[in-house]
Design a protein around this motif. Sequence first.
Motif, PDB file in Angstrom:
ATOM      1  N   MET A 159       0.838  -1.175   0.000  1.00  0.00           N
ATOM      2  CA  MET A 159       0.000   0.000   0.000  1.00  0.00           C
ATOM      3  C   MET A 159       0.889   1.246   0.000  1.00  0.00           C
ATOM      4  O   MET A 159       1.748   1.409   0.844  1.00  0.00           O
ATOM      5  CB  MET A 159      -0.886  -0.021   1.244  1.00  0.00           C
ATOM      6  N   MET A 160       0.670   2.104  -0.963  1.00  0.00           N
ATOM      7  CA  MET A 160       1.484   3.310  -1.083  1.00  0.00           C
ATOM      8  C   MET A 160       0.706   4.508  -0.550  1.00  0.00           C
ATOM      9  O   MET A 160      -0.467   4.688  -0.849  1.00  0.00           O
ATOM     10  CB  MET A 160       1.862   3.544  -2.541  1.00  0.00           C
ATOM     11  N   ALA A 161       1.385   5.324   0.238  1.00  0.00           N
ATOM     12  CA  ALA A 161       0.762   6.528   0.792  1.00  0.00           C
ATOM     13  C   ALA A 161       1.256   7.750   0.022  1.00  0.00           C
ATOM     14  O   ALA A 161       2.429   7.849  -0.324  1.00  0.00           O
ATOM     15  CB  ALA A 161       1.117   6.664   2.267  1.00  0.00           C
ATOM     16  N   ASP A 162       0.345   8.679  -0.226  1.00  0.00           N
ATOM     17  CA  ASP A 162       0.689   9.912  -0.928  1.00  0.00           C
ATOM     18  C   ASP A 162       1.023  10.981   0.108  1.00  0.00           C
ATOM     19  O   ASP A 162       0.147  11.473   0.814  1.00  0.00           O
ATOM     20  CB  ASP A 162      -0.473  10.352  -1.808  1.00  0.00           C
ATOM     21  N   TRP A 163       2.299  11.338   0.226  1.00  0.00           N
ATOM     22  CA  TRP A 163       2.762  12.319   1.209  1.00  0.00           C
ATOM     23  C   TRP A 163       2.868  13.720   0.617  1.00  0.00           C
ATOM     24  O   TRP A 163       3.262  14.649   1.314  1.00  0.00           O
ATOM     25  CB  TRP A 163       4.114  11.894   1.768  1.00  0.00           C
ATOM     26  N   GLY A 164       2.522  13.917  -0.634  1.00  0.00           N
ATOM     27  CA  GLY A 164       2.580  15.235  -1.265  1.00  0.00           C
ATOM     28  C   GLY A 164       1.759  16.287  -0.544  1.00  0.00           C
ATOM     29  O   GLY A 164       2.268  17.367  -0.214  1.00  0.00           O
ATOM     30  N   PRO A 165       0.473  16.026  -0.259  1.00  0.00           N
ATOM     31  CA  PRO A 165      -0.330  17.023   0.452  1.00  0.00           C
ATOM     32  C   PRO A 165       0.199  17.356   1.844  1.00  0.00           C
ATOM     33  O   PRO A 165       0.147  18.507   2.281  1.00  0.00           O
ATOM     34  CB  PRO A 165      -1.706  16.368   0.547  1.00  0.00           C
ATOM     35  N   VAL A 166       0.749  16.369   2.529  1.00  0.00           N
ATOM     36  CA  VAL A 166       1.289  16.607   3.875  1.00  0.00           C
ATOM     37  C   VAL A 166       2.506  17.522   3.806  1.00  0.00           C
ATOM     38  O   VAL A 166       2.623  18.486   4.573  1.00  0.00           O
ATOM     39  CB  VAL A 166       1.653  15.267   4.552  1.00  0.00           C
ATOM     40  N   VAL A 167       3.408  17.250   2.889  1.00  0.00           N
ATOM     41  CA  VAL A 167       4.622  18.067   2.754  1.00  0.00           C
ATOM     42  C   VAL A 167       4.273  19.496   2.347  1.00  0.00           C
ATOM     43  O   VAL A 167       4.785  20.460   2.921  1.00  0.00           O
ATOM     44  CB  VAL A 167       5.597  17.419   1.743  1.00  0.00           C
ATOM     45  N   VAL A 168       3.387  19.661   1.393  1.00  0.00           N
ATOM     46  CA  VAL A 168       2.992  20.998   0.945  1.00  0.00           C
ATOM     47  C   VAL A 168       2.314  21.759   2.081  1.00  0.00           C
ATOM     48  O   VAL A 168       2.598  22.933   2.322  1.00  0.00           O
ATOM     49  CB  VAL A 168       2.078  20.909  -0.294  1.00  0.00           C
ATOM     50  N   ALA A 169       1.430  21.103   2.830  1.00  0.00           N
ATOM     51  CA  ALA A 169       0.723  21.761   3.924  1.00  0.00           C
ATOM     52  C   ALA A 169       1.670  22.200   5.039  1.00  0.00           C
ATOM     53  O   ALA A 169       1.527  23.290   5.597  1.00  0.00           O
ATOM     54  CB  ALA A 169      -0.348  20.831   4.479  1.00  0.00           C
ATOM     55  N   VAL A 184      -2.160  25.844  -1.801  1.00  0.00           N
ATOM     56  CA  VAL A 184      -2.327  24.391  -1.723  1.00  0.00           C
ATOM     57  C   VAL A 184      -3.074  23.884  -2.953  1.00  0.00           C
ATOM     58  O   VAL A 184      -2.724  22.847  -3.527  1.00  0.00           O
ATOM     59  CB  VAL A 184      -3.045  23.993  -0.418  1.00  0.00           C
ATOM     60  N   THR A 185      -4.080  24.620  -3.398  1.00  0.00           N
ATOM     61  CA  THR A 185      -4.819  24.235  -4.600  1.00  0.00           C
ATOM     62  C   THR A 185      -3.916  24.231  -5.819  1.00  0.00           C
ATOM     63  O   THR A 185      -3.945  23.294  -6.630  1.00  0.00           O
ATOM     64  CB  THR A 185      -6.005  25.189  -4.825  1.00  0.00           C
ATOM     65  N   ILE A 186      -3.096  25.253  -5.956  1.00  0.00           N
ATOM     66  CA  ILE A 186      -2.182  25.319  -7.107  1.00  0.00           C
ATOM     67  C   ILE A 186      -1.188  24.172  -7.082  1.00  0.00           C
ATOM     68  O   ILE A 186      -0.988  23.487  -8.085  1.00  0.00           O
ATOM     69  CB  ILE A 186      -1.447  26.673  -7.136  1.00  0.00           C
ATOM     70  N   PHE A 187      -0.566  23.933  -5.932  1.00  0.00           N
ATOM     71  CA  PHE A 187       0.466  22.897  -5.867  1.00  0.00           C
ATOM     72  C   PHE A 187      -0.102  21.488  -6.006  1.00  0.00           C
ATOM     73  O   PHE A 187       0.522  20.635  -6.632  1.00  0.00           O
ATOM     74  CB  PHE A 187       1.258  22.999  -4.565  1.00  0.00           C
ATOM     75  N   LEU A 188      -1.258  21.221  -5.432  1.00  0.00           N
ATOM     76  CA  LEU A 188      -1.759  19.846  -5.431  1.00  0.00           C
ATOM     77  C   LEU A 188      -2.632  19.517  -6.631  1.00  0.00           C
ATOM     78  O   LEU A 188      -2.599  18.386  -7.126  1.00  0.00           O
ATOM     79  CB  LEU A 188      -2.536  19.582  -4.138  1.00  0.00           C
ATOM     80  N   ILE A 189      -3.412  20.464  -7.101  1.00  0.00           N
ATOM     81  CA  ILE A 189      -4.328  20.164  -8.195  1.00  0.00           C
ATOM     82  C   ILE A 189      -3.744  20.559  -9.552  1.00  0.00           C
ATOM     83  O   ILE A 189      -3.772  19.782 -10.501  1.00  0.00           O
ATOM     84  CB  ILE A 189      -5.693  20.839  -7.964  1.00  0.00           C
ATOM     85  N   ALA A 190      -3.190  21.753  -9.643  1.00  0.00           N
ATOM     86  CA  ALA A 190      -2.698  22.225 -10.940  1.00  0.00           C
ATOM     87  C   ALA A 190      -1.337  21.624 -11.294  1.00  0.00           C
ATOM     88  O   ALA A 190      -1.097  21.246 -12.438  1.00  0.00           O
ATOM     89  CB  ALA A 190      -2.615  23.748 -10.938  1.00  0.00           C
ATOM     90  N   ILE A 191      -0.431  21.523 -10.326  1.00  0.00           N
ATOM     91  CA  ILE A 191       0.924  21.036 -10.607  1.00  0.00           C
ATOM     92  C   ILE A 191       1.045  19.534 -10.352  1.00  0.00           C
ATOM     93  O   ILE A 191       1.965  18.894 -10.834  1.00  0.00           O
ATOM     94  CB  ILE A 191       1.966  21.827  -9.778  1.00  0.00           C
ATOM     95  N   HIS A 192       0.120  18.942  -9.624  1.00  0.00           N
ATOM     96  CA  HIS A 192       0.084  17.506  -9.321  1.00  0.00           C
ATOM     97  C   HIS A 192       1.329  17.044  -8.564  1.00  0.00           C
ATOM     98  O   HIS A 192       2.030  16.138  -9.008  1.00  0.00           O
ATOM     99  CB  HIS A 192      -0.061  16.665 -10.592  1.00  0.00           C
ATOM    100  N   ILE A 193       1.584  17.640  -7.427  1.00  0.00           N
ATOM    101  CA  ILE A 193       2.700  17.193  -6.595  1.00  0.00           C
ATOM    102  C   ILE A 193       2.258  15.956  -5.808  1.00  0.00           C
ATOM    103  O   ILE A 193       1.288  16.007  -5.062  1.00  0.00           O
ATOM    104  CB  ILE A 193       3.160  18.312  -5.629  1.00  0.00           C
ATOM    105  N   HIS A 194       2.971  14.856  -6.003  1.00  0.00           N
ATOM    106  CA  HIS A 194       2.682  13.615  -5.295  1.00  0.00           C
ATOM    107  C   HIS A 194       4.002  13.002  -4.857  1.00  0.00           C
ATOM    108  O   HIS A 194       4.962  12.955  -5.624  1.00  0.00           O
ATOM    109  CB  HIS A 194       1.934  12.628  -6.185  1.00  0.00           C
ATOM    110  N   ILE A 195       4.056  12.544  -3.630  1.00  0.00           N
ATOM    111  CA  ILE A 195       5.225  11.847  -3.088  1.00  0.00           C
ATOM    112  C   ILE A 195       4.726  10.508  -2.538  1.00  0.00           C
ATOM    113  O   ILE A 195       4.004  10.476  -1.542  1.00  0.00           O
ATOM    114  CB  ILE A 195       5.910  12.671  -1.976  1.00  0.00           C
ATOM    115  N   TYR A 196       5.092   9.414  -3.186  1.00  0.00           N
ATOM    116  CA  TYR A 196       4.624   8.104  -2.772  1.00  0.00           C
ATOM    117  C   TYR A 196       5.706   7.367  -2.017  1.00  0.00           C
ATOM    118  O   TYR A 196       6.887   7.401  -2.362  1.00  0.00           O
ATOM    119  CB  TYR A 196       4.198   7.283  -3.993  1.00  0.00           C
ATOM    120  N   THR A 197       5.308   6.681  -0.939  1.00  0.00           N
ATOM    121  CA  THR A 197       6.240   5.879  -0.166  1.00  0.00           C
ATOM    122  C   THR A 197       5.666   4.468  -0.054  1.00  0.00           C
ATOM    123  O   THR A 197       4.466   4.244  -0.160  1.00  0.00           O
ATOM    124  CB  THR A 197       6.427   6.440   1.256  1.00  0.00           C
ATOM    125  N   GLY A 198       6.538   3.539   0.213  1.00  0.00           N
ATOM    126  CA  GLY A 198       6.027   2.207   0.464  1.00  0.00           C
ATOM    127  C   GLY A 198       6.637   1.135  -0.325  1.00  0.00           C
ATOM    128  O   GLY A 198       7.185   0.947  -1.246  1.00  0.00           O
TER     129      GLY A 198
END
Length: 66
Positions: free
Chosen positions: A1-11, A52-66
Amino acid sequence: MMADWGPVVVAVLLSPGLLFQLPARTRVVEFGNMQTSGLSILVHAIIYFALVTIFLIAIHIHIYTG
């Protein structure tokens, strides 16, 4: 199971009011004041939501771990 840490890092990196306060009580911008007004909370919330909207929705920042 991979977790998306992009929103956490940006926030965490964009935490509102952590480094500066806009607008401040006596000036337009104050750094490290630690006294927040209601207007400042509103301004920071709008800026935070926009970034946060620009970074997560428009630029699609995703950091997956696992």
